[in-house]
Motif scaffolding. Structure first.
Motif, PDB file in Angstrom:
ATOM      1  N   VAL A 135     -11.663   9.937  10.100  1.00  0.00           N
ATOM      2  CA  VAL A 135     -10.699   8.854   9.886  1.00  0.00           C
ATOM      3  C   VAL A 135     -11.189   8.122   8.652  1.00  0.00           C
ATOM      4  O   VAL A 135     -12.306   7.591   8.635  1.00  0.00           O
ATOM      5  CB  VAL A 135     -10.614   7.904  11.090  1.00  0.00           C
ATOM      6  CG1 VAL A 135      -9.668   6.744  10.778  1.00  0.00           C
ATOM      7  CG2 VAL A 135     -10.146   8.653  12.335  1.00  0.00           C
ATOM      8  N   GLY A 136     -10.387   8.146   7.599  1.00  0.00           N
ATOM      9  CA  GLY A 136     -10.849   7.610   6.326  1.00  0.00           C
ATOM     10  C   GLY A 136      -9.882   6.622   5.704  1.00  0.00           C
ATOM     11  O   GLY A 136      -8.773   6.408   6.191  1.00  0.00           O
ATOM     12  N   ALA A 137     -10.331   6.031   4.613  1.00  0.00           N
ATOM     13  CA  ALA A 137      -9.522   5.096   3.834  1.00  0.00           C
ATOM     14  C   ALA A 137      -9.154   5.749   2.512  1.00  0.00           C
ATOM     15  O   ALA A 137      -9.937   6.522   1.952  1.00  0.00           O
ATOM     16  CB  ALA A 137     -10.302   3.809   3.587  1.00  0.00           C
ATOM     17  N   TYR A 138      -7.958   5.459   2.012  1.00  0.00           N
ATOM     18  CA  TYR A 138      -7.528   6.000   0.731  1.00  0.00           C
ATOM     19  C   TYR A 138      -6.898   4.893  -0.108  1.00  0.00           C
ATOM     20  O   TYR A 138      -6.512   3.841   0.404  1.00  0.00           O
ATOM     21  CB  TYR A 138      -6.524   7.146   0.935  1.00  0.00           C
ATOM     22  CG  TYR A 138      -5.202   6.730   1.543  1.00  0.00           C
ATOM     23  CD1 TYR A 138      -4.096   6.438   0.741  1.00  0.00           C
ATOM     24  CD2 TYR A 138      -5.053   6.639   2.926  1.00  0.00           C
ATOM     25  CE1 TYR A 138      -2.890   6.062   1.291  1.00  0.00           C
ATOM     26  CE2 TYR A 138      -3.851   6.269   3.489  1.00  0.00           C
ATOM     27  CZ  TYR A 138      -2.769   5.975   2.682  1.00  0.00           C
ATOM     28  OH  TYR A 138      -1.575   5.580   3.239  1.00  0.00           O
ATOM     29  N   ARG A 139      -6.822   5.144  -1.401  1.00  0.00           N
ATOM     30  CA  ARG A 139      -6.232   4.163  -2.321  1.00  0.00           C
ATOM     31  C   ARG A 139      -4.733   4.383  -2.409  1.00  0.00           C
ATOM     32  O   ARG A 139      -4.275   5.469  -2.751  1.00  0.00           O
ATOM     33  CB  ARG A 139      -6.869   4.298  -3.709  1.00  0.00           C
ATOM     34  CG  ARG A 139      -6.274   3.353  -4.759  1.00  0.00           C
ATOM     35  CD  ARG A 139      -7.071   3.387  -6.055  1.00  0.00           C
ATOM     36  NE  ARG A 139      -7.093   4.711  -6.660  1.00  0.00           N
ATOM     37  CZ  ARG A 139      -6.126   5.200  -7.447  1.00  0.00           C
ATOM     38  NH1 ARG A 139      -5.039   4.476  -7.703  1.00  0.00           N
ATOM     39  NH2 ARG A 139      -6.253   6.408  -7.978  1.00  0.00           N
ATOM     40  N   ALA A 140      -3.976   3.368  -2.061  1.00  0.00           N
ATOM     41  CA  ALA A 140      -2.520   3.473  -2.138  1.00  0.00           C
ATOM     42  C   ALA A 140      -2.088   3.673  -3.585  1.00  0.00           C
ATOM     43  O   ALA A 140      -2.528   2.962  -4.477  1.00  0.00           O
ATOM     44  CB  ALA A 140      -1.870   2.220  -1.559  1.00  0.00           C
ATOM     45  N   SER A 141      -1.208   4.675  -3.796  1.00  0.00           N
ATOM     46  CA  SER A 141      -0.789   4.966  -5.173  1.00  0.00           C
ATOM     47  C   SER A 141       0.697   5.273  -5.291  1.00  0.00           C
ATOM     48  O   SER A 141       1.250   5.183  -6.380  1.00  0.00           O
ATOM     49  CB  SER A 141      -1.587   6.158  -5.721  1.00  0.00           C
ATOM     50  OG  SER A 141      -1.313   7.328  -4.971  1.00  0.00           O
ATOM     51  N   THR A 142       1.358   5.616  -4.214  1.00  0.00           N
ATOM     52  CA  THR A 142       2.772   5.976  -4.260  1.00  0.00           C
ATOM     53  C   THR A 142       3.606   4.912  -3.563  1.00  0.00           C
ATOM     54  O   THR A 142       3.083   4.074  -2.815  1.00  0.00           O
ATOM     55  CB  THR A 142       3.010   7.337  -3.582  1.00  0.00           C
ATOM     56  OG1 THR A 142       2.783   7.192  -2.158  1.00  0.00           O
ATOM     57  CG2 THR A 142       2.072   8.408  -4.128  1.00  0.00           C
ATOM     58  N   ARG A 143       4.895   4.975  -3.794  1.00  0.00           N
ATOM     59  CA  ARG A 143       5.792   4.037  -3.112  1.00  0.00           C
ATOM     60  C   ARG A 143       5.698   4.215  -1.603  1.00  0.00           C
ATOM     61  O   ARG A 143       5.710   3.232  -0.845  1.00  0.00           O
ATOM     62  CB  ARG A 143       7.234   4.240  -3.588  1.00  0.00           C
ATOM     63  CG  ARG A 143       8.222   3.240  -2.990  1.00  0.00           C
ATOM     64  CD  ARG A 143       9.569   3.348  -3.669  1.00  0.00           C
ATOM     65  NE  ARG A 143       9.481   2.979  -5.067  1.00  0.00           N
ATOM     66  CZ  ARG A 143       9.574   1.749  -5.521  1.00  0.00           C
ATOM     67  NH1 ARG A 143       9.735   0.743  -4.668  1.00  0.00           N
ATOM     68  NH2 ARG A 143       9.501   1.482  -6.796  1.00  0.00           N
ATOM     69  N   GLY A 144       5.575   5.461  -1.147  1.00  0.00           N
ATOM     70  CA  GLY A 144       5.426   5.705   0.285  1.00  0.00           C
ATOM     71  C   GLY A 144       4.166   5.068   0.847  1.00  0.00           C
ATOM     72  O   GLY A 144       4.180   4.517   1.948  1.00  0.00           O
ATOM     73  N   ASP A 145       3.066   5.136   0.085  1.00  0.00           N
ATOM     74  CA  ASP A 145       1.823   4.493   0.520  1.00  0.00           C
ATOM     75  C   ASP A 145       2.032   2.996   0.717  1.00  0.00           C
ATOM     76  O   ASP A 145       1.608   2.409   1.720  1.00  0.00           O
ATOM     77  CB  ASP A 145       0.717   4.694  -0.520  1.00  0.00           C
ATOM     78  CG  ASP A 145       0.255   6.136  -0.645  1.00  0.00           C
ATOM     79  OD1 ASP A 145       0.489   6.926   0.289  1.00  0.00           O
ATOM     80  OD2 ASP A 145      -0.335   6.455  -1.700  1.00  0.00           O
ATOM     81  N   HIS A 146       2.685   2.363  -0.264  1.00  0.00           N
ATOM     82  CA  HIS A 146       2.875   0.918  -0.197  1.00  0.00           C
ATOM     83  C   HIS A 146       3.847   0.536   0.913  1.00  0.00           C
ATOM     84  O   HIS A 146       3.661  -0.492   1.577  1.00  0.00           O
ATOM     85  CB  HIS A 146       3.366   0.394  -1.545  1.00  0.00           C
ATOM     86  CG  HIS A 146       2.330   0.488  -2.634  1.00  0.00           C
ATOM     87  ND1 HIS A 146       1.145  -0.221  -2.585  1.00  0.00           N
ATOM     88  CD2 HIS A 146       2.285   1.230  -3.777  1.00  0.00           C
ATOM     89  CE1 HIS A 146       0.421   0.066  -3.666  1.00  0.00           C
ATOM     90  NE2 HIS A 146       1.088   0.944  -4.394  1.00  0.00           N
ATOM     91  N   LEU A 147       4.863   1.353   1.154  1.00  0.00           N
ATOM     92  CA  LEU A 147       5.791   1.086   2.249  1.00  0.00           C
ATOM     93  C   LEU A 147       5.083   1.183   3.593  1.00  0.00           C
ATOM     94  O   LEU A 147       5.305   0.363   4.484  1.00  0.00           O
ATOM     95  CB  LEU A 147       6.973   2.049   2.185  1.00  0.00           C
ATOM     96  CG  LEU A 147       7.997   1.791   1.082  1.00  0.00           C
ATOM     97  CD1 LEU A 147       9.015   2.926   1.024  1.00  0.00           C
ATOM     98  CD2 LEU A 147       8.701   0.454   1.300  1.00  0.00           C
ATOM     99  N   LEU A 148       4.237   2.200   3.745  1.00  0.00           N
ATOM    100  CA  LEU A 148       3.488   2.347   4.984  1.00  0.00           C
ATOM    101  C   LEU A 148       2.555   1.152   5.186  1.00  0.00           C
ATOM    102  O   LEU A 148       2.395   0.654   6.308  1.00  0.00           O
ATOM    103  CB  LEU A 148       2.682   3.649   4.967  1.00  0.00           C
ATOM    104  CG  LEU A 148       1.992   4.062   6.275  1.00  0.00           C
ATOM    105  CD1 LEU A 148       3.011   4.244   7.396  1.00  0.00           C
ATOM    106  CD2 LEU A 148       1.201   5.344   6.069  1.00  0.00           C
ATOM    107  N   GLY A 149       1.950   0.678   4.090  1.00  0.00           N
ATOM    108  CA  GLY A 149       1.109  -0.510   4.190  1.00  0.00           C
ATOM    109  C   GLY A 149       1.908  -1.734   4.593  1.00  0.00           C
ATOM    110  O   GLY A 149       1.440  -2.561   5.385  1.00  0.00           O
ATOM    111  N   ALA A 150       3.147  -1.856   4.072  1.00  0.00           N
ATOM    112  CA  ALA A 150       3.987  -2.996   4.421  1.00  0.00           C
ATOM    113  C   ALA A 150       4.380  -2.954   5.889  1.00  0.00           C
ATOM    114  O   ALA A 150       4.411  -3.990   6.569  1.00  0.00           O
ATOM    115  CB  ALA A 150       5.231  -3.010   3.535  1.00  0.00           C
TER     116      ALA A 150
END
Length: 217
Positions: A135-150
Motif C-alpha cells: 500500500v503506497g503513496a503516489y504523486r497526483a498528476s492527472t485530472r483523474g488523480d485530483h478528482l479521486l483526491g477530491a
C-alpha cells in the motif's frame, strides 16, 4: 492541470484530522489480510511502525517479523504486543533483510526507498508461491488523480468523525516516523512494477494511496 486540493483545503483538512485523527494506512489492513493465504509459515512486514499490521498478520502466519528503522517506534511496537504473540520486531533497514517469507507487506514505506531496488529486494525475499502486498503513496498528476483526491476529502472527514464519535477526547494519533511526499506518479509506479514484477496488479485507491499485489511463481 487544475489542482483541486488547494492549500486552503489541505490546511482545513489537516486541522480536522488533528481533531478527529484516524490512520489512513490502517484503513487497508483488513483489505491486505483478504489478499493473503489463509495460513502460511512466515510473514515479513517492512516498515512495521507501532506493529498494528504485524500483529494482525498473526491471523494468517505462524510467525511474523516486523522491521522498522526507528528504534523508538520498534520499542513501542514491542510494548503493545501481548506476551507470547508469534511476532517479533527489530530495528533495521528495509533493504537489509535476509531469508525468505511466504508473505511480505509494505505499507506507506516504498516512496521512502529507491523504488527499483526495493521491489527487487522484496521479490527476492518471497518464497516460491509467496505474496507481496504494497500500500503506497503516489504523486497526483492527472485530472483523474485530483478528482479521486477530491472525492476522498469528504469521506476522510466522515470517517474521522465516525471513528471518534462518542469519545470525550479525540483518539491520539499513532506514533509514526517522519514522512515525505511521494515523488513518483501512479503511471511511473505501474511502469516500473511491470518490469520488475510481471503480472503485478496495481490500482489507485481512496485516501491518496495505491495498492500492488504480486505473487511469485
Amino acid at each position: 492541470m487544475i489542482t483541486i486540493l488547494t492549500p486552503r483545503v489541505i490546511e482545513a483538512l489537516g486541522r480536522f484530522n488533528d481533531a478527529h485523527p484516524w490512520d489512513h494506512n490502517a484503513h487497508y489492513h483488513r483489505w491486505i489480510l483478504r489478499r493473503l493465504p489463509r495460513r502460511c509459515a512466515r510473514a515479513l512486514d517492512v516498515g512495521s511502525g507501532s506493529g498494528d499490521l504485524a500483529r494482525a498478520l498473526t491471523a494468517r502466519a505462524a510467525a511474523v517479523h516486523g522491521v522498522d528503522a526507528d528504534p523508538r517506534i520498534v520499542e513501542r511496537a514491542r510494548e503493545l504486543t501481548p506476551a507470547g504473540a508469534p511476532v517479533t520486531f527489530a530495528v533495521g533497514e528495509a533493504l537489509a533483510q535476509e531469508g525468505t517469507y511466504e508473505v511480505v507487506t509494505c505499507v506507506a514505506v516504498l516512496h521512502h526507498l529507491p523504488f527499483a531496488e526495493a521491489l527487487g529486494h522484496f521479490r527476492e525475499r518471497l518464497a516460491p508461491g509467496g505474496t507481496l502486498v504494497v500500500v503506497g503513496a503516489y504523486r497526483a498528476s492527472t485530472r483523474g488523480d485530483h478528482l479521486l483526491g477530491a472525492v476522498a476529502v469528504p469521506l476522510n472527514a466522515a470517517l474521522g468523525w465516525i471513528r471518534n464519535r462518542g469519545r470525550t477526547a479525540p483518539r491520539p494519533p499513532s506514533m509514526t516516523a517522519p514522512t515525505r511526499p511521494a515523488s513518483m506518479t501512479f503511471a511511473e509506479i505501474a511502469e516500473g512494477a511491470a518490469r520488475l514484477l510481471p503480472g503485478a496488479r496495481l490500482r489507485r485507491r481512496l485516501f491518496w494511496r495505491y495498492t500492488l499485489v504480486w505473487r511469485r511463481h
